[in-house]
Scaffold this active site. Structure first.
Site, short mmCIF file in Angstrom:
data_model
loop_
_atom_site.label_atom_id
_atom_site.label_comp_id
_atom_site.label_asym_id
_atom_site.label_seq_id
_atom_site.Cartn_x
_atom_site.Cartn_y
_atom_site.Cartn_z
CE LYS A 166 -19.05 4.80 -13.36
NZ LYS A 166 -20.00 5.02 -14.46
CG ASP A 219 -18.49 8.12 -19.14
OD1 ASP A 219 -17.72 7.31 -18.60
OD2 ASP A 219 -19.60 8.43 -18.70
CD GLN A 271 -23.70 5.10 -14.36
OE1 GLN A 271 -22.67 5.61 -13.94
NE2 GLN A 271 -23.69 3.95 -15.02
#
Ligand code: NAD
Length: 285
Positions: free
Chosen positions: A53, A120, A97
């Site tokens: 990422k 997200d 994460q």
């Protein structure tokens, strides 16, 4: 033999376009788009995802700030980092994460991410917008899957889409996005009876189970479009939830692992970061 949906190439195209958008953003607003990434612990898969990422952000021209906390970090430690990034006006997106270590309440931590920085698409507000078919930040993997289906001009309206898996990050949101595209949806899960009977009815089959080569050729209808979300680490390397070698001769289209949904998730994440930055500027935040 099915056509392969090349997620890697599609993702590269998305990132190339975003690079131009990010440059324009910088010229227009006099600042770089900024993504904060929080990683707690040393989960090897999470480390790989975070590195990928950060690399993608670098390519696109998005500034990334990495916050790496030890496995022993307390819930309060993580809370403090998220809260300070939530209050920081120079930060456009916050990515925590997952999974977090077991002693940390994921739901509680995610609830601290403001919806306008939720790249997200995991907060209740963004999940709600997805469910209400409203403009918002959609979860990355499901949005990437829809992009893949559109890239092959897959007929979606009125088609039967079967999703195997009902997780909050893949199964449920992808079902909602397919419903928005006017598919008829069936969501299967670990308690589903006669799974094969259902999957054989699918015009579009999405496998998000987390079990290596779980979907066999006899579970797939001739000519179905098969999207493999799974990422399984086995002794013989990385593989998906679909038995690719068997299913490829039955499906009309199939996404490979690696090189399918994985790169699309990262490209869609970058799109979400850009979207958050533009929305924050437009809202004067
Ligand atoms: P999860 O473990 O949260 O959910 C798995 C789902 O599969 C559950 O809803 C469960 O009910 C269902 N399931 C389990 N056994 C089943 C069975 N025998 N029959 C029918 N359904 C069954 O997993 P997840 O987070 O949704 O991820 C699924 C897979 O996708 C994993 O391999 C994960 O690594 C991968 N993944 C990939 C990406 C990507 O970017 N490519 C993103 C997220 C997840």
């Amino acid at each position: 033999m099915a056509c392969i949906i090349d997620g890697k190439a599609l993702a590269a195209e998305i990132k190339r376009n975003l690079k131009k958008d990010a440059e324009e953003f910088e010229t227009r607003y006099g600042r770089k788009i900024t993504l904060a990434v929080i990683l707690v612990g040393e989960n090897p898969a999470s480390c790989v995802y975070v590195n990928n990422k950060v690399k993608a952000a670098e390519f696109v021209g998005i500034k990334s700030l990495s916050f790496r906390l030890p496995e022993s970090a307390t819930e309060r430690d993580v809370e403090q980092v998220v809260k300070s990034l939530a209050a920081d006006k120079s930060v456009d997106g916050i990515l925590v994460q997952l999974p977090l270590p077991k002693h940390i309440n994921e739901e509680k931590i995610l609830s601290l991410v403001p919806p306008e920085k939720d790249v997200d698409g995991f907060t209740a507000e963004n999940v709600g917008n997805t469910t209400l078919f409203k403009e918002g930040i959609n979860s990355c993997t499901p949005a990437g899957i829809i992009y893949m289906l559109k890239s092959i001009n897959a007929p979606l309206c009125g088609k039967h889409a079967v999703v195997i898996g009902r997780s909050n990050i893949v199964g449920k949101p992808v079902a909602m996005l397919l419903l928005k595209e006017n598919c008829t949806i069936t969501v299967c899960h670990s308690k589903t009876e006669n799974l094969g009977e259902i999957t054989r009815q699918a015009d579009i089959l999405i496998a998000a189970v987390g079990k290596p080569r779980f979907v066999k050729a006899d579970m797939v209808k001739d000519g179905a479009i098969v999207i493999d979300v799974g990422i399984n680490r086995t002794e013989s390397g990385l593989c998906g939830d679909v038995d690719f070698d068997g299913v490829k001769d039955k499906a009309s289209y199939i996404s490979p692992v690696p090189g399918g949904v994985g790169p699309m998730t990262i490209a869609t994440l970058m799109q979400n970061v850009y979207k958050c930055a533009v929305r924050r500027e437009n809202a004067g935040l």
